[in-house]
Enzyme design. Sequence first.
Site, PDB file in Angstrom:
ATOM      1  N   TRP A 151       0.845  -1.188   0.000  1.00 36.11           N
ATOM      2  CA  TRP A 151       0.000   0.000   0.000  1.00 36.11           C
ATOM      3  C   TRP A 151       0.880   1.238   0.000  1.00 36.11           C
ATOM      4  CZ3 TRP A 151      -2.088   2.767   4.758  1.00 36.11           C
ATOM      5  CH2 TRP A 151      -3.044   3.720   4.403  1.00 36.11           C
ATOM      6  N   ASP A 232      -0.627  -5.563   9.414  1.00 33.18           N
ATOM      7  CA  ASP A 232      -1.639  -4.604   8.988  1.00 33.18           C
ATOM      8  C   ASP A 232      -2.861  -5.412   8.550  1.00 33.18           C
ATOM      9  OD1 ASP A 232      -3.177  -2.560   8.020  1.00 33.18           O
ATOM     10  OD2 ASP A 232      -1.784  -1.918   6.460  1.00 33.18           O
ATOM     11  N   LYS A 268     -13.289  -0.896   5.845  1.00 31.56           N
ATOM     12  CA  LYS A 268     -13.757  -1.737   4.752  1.00 31.56           C
ATOM     13  C   LYS A 268     -14.847  -2.711   5.206  1.00 31.56           C
ATOM     14  CE  LYS A 268     -10.627  -0.104   1.842  1.00 31.56           C
ATOM     15  NZ  LYS A 268      -9.850   0.808   2.672  1.00 31.56           N
TER      16      LYS A 268
END
Length: 422
Positions: A151, A232, A268
């Site tokens: 990311w 993460d 999300k």
Amino acid sequence: MLSVRSALRLKAVPRLSRAVSAWANVPAGPPDAILGITENFKADTSPKKINLGVGAYRDNNGKPYVLPSVQKAEEILFKEKADKEYLPITGLASFDKLATELAYGENSAPIKENRLAVSQSLSGTGALRIGMEFLNEFWPNKTIYVPTPTWGNHGAIAKRAGLKLEKYRYFDPKTVGLNFEAVKEDLKNAPEGSIILLHACAHNPTGVDPTQEQWKELSDLVKEKKHFPFFDMAYQGFASGDVERDAFAPRYFVEQGHQILLCQSFAKNLGLYGERVGTVSVVTASPEEKARVDSQLKILIRPMYSNPPVHGARLVSTILSNPELKAEWLGEVKGMADRIIDMREKLYNKLVELNTPGEWGHIKSQIGMFSFTGLTPEQVDALAQKAHIYLTRDGRISMAGLNDSNVEYFAESMSKAVKGEL
């Protein structure tokens, strides 16, 4: 009385101050890749335009989706008429408890033994910043290794937190899959005690995850090299549709005795993008050590933003503490994941039907919101210019941006781009 020369000099002063700004030497920064895509998409007037750059879930009509369980939680909170007082520095206690139980499992040893230090954070990004600053302060090796690719914000956050950024190989463009041997080789060669950033599930941007057996190998390797595992977890539930299965990696590492740091987001899987709600948690060796780590997390957070926002935490806490709402939410998460899996299947089938050059099995084998298509930057540019389809130049697409109304058009355009016919 002023002389003519003095009067002229005084008149010149304001003119000079207006000409030279205090910020005249500030250079323009590079545009944000994702925001730039969105701007170009919005400016496009074509009715066929598609935005596959944004990392946010869309329903089958291409619209933002508020989960029904979230709407019900909103109604509950409205009736409760709670105050808007400040939260403690580490956030809403009920949220911290329920969120970490979801991540680690209710029977996880660090939770049962009261040795998990946790703080509510400003979603996953805030958790990463707190976690990296904590490691820069207290972990002896200040080098963090991130996968290639990863990311885009990981590297920027690491540098701002004062860590030295290094990379380990992860994605194999030839197979459009995981280069597991390269991962192991690079982690073996990394200096002992390095910080290793690991995507818990639904790797962003590739959609390529290790298997459970590969995770076990990585656990052994990380332990052997005394590396620090930094997880993460932004997509729990989005990879497989099963929140338990998607938490396998961090839970396994903890079972094997690793003292991990975990960053967790509800942007999300609960669609709470703008609420900015997540956690950062650190596994410690004892309740006494937990208390000391907690105190240092507070010291980091206090001058950063003082305390986190309350509404998103109350929403999550309301859903996770209500058995009926939680069951409904778990069904919704599976529904979102299943819709993405269905889009993968339809895209793959259409590409094959169109005799698109290449092997496209990775479209189905990758998981989560994103897919690394293998498209070249030139093909991506052609899609934007000729077909009004927008995605990042590395070929990453958000599968959530596809739906029954546009998946065929995208597949046809993608096939033409690969064939050089656009």
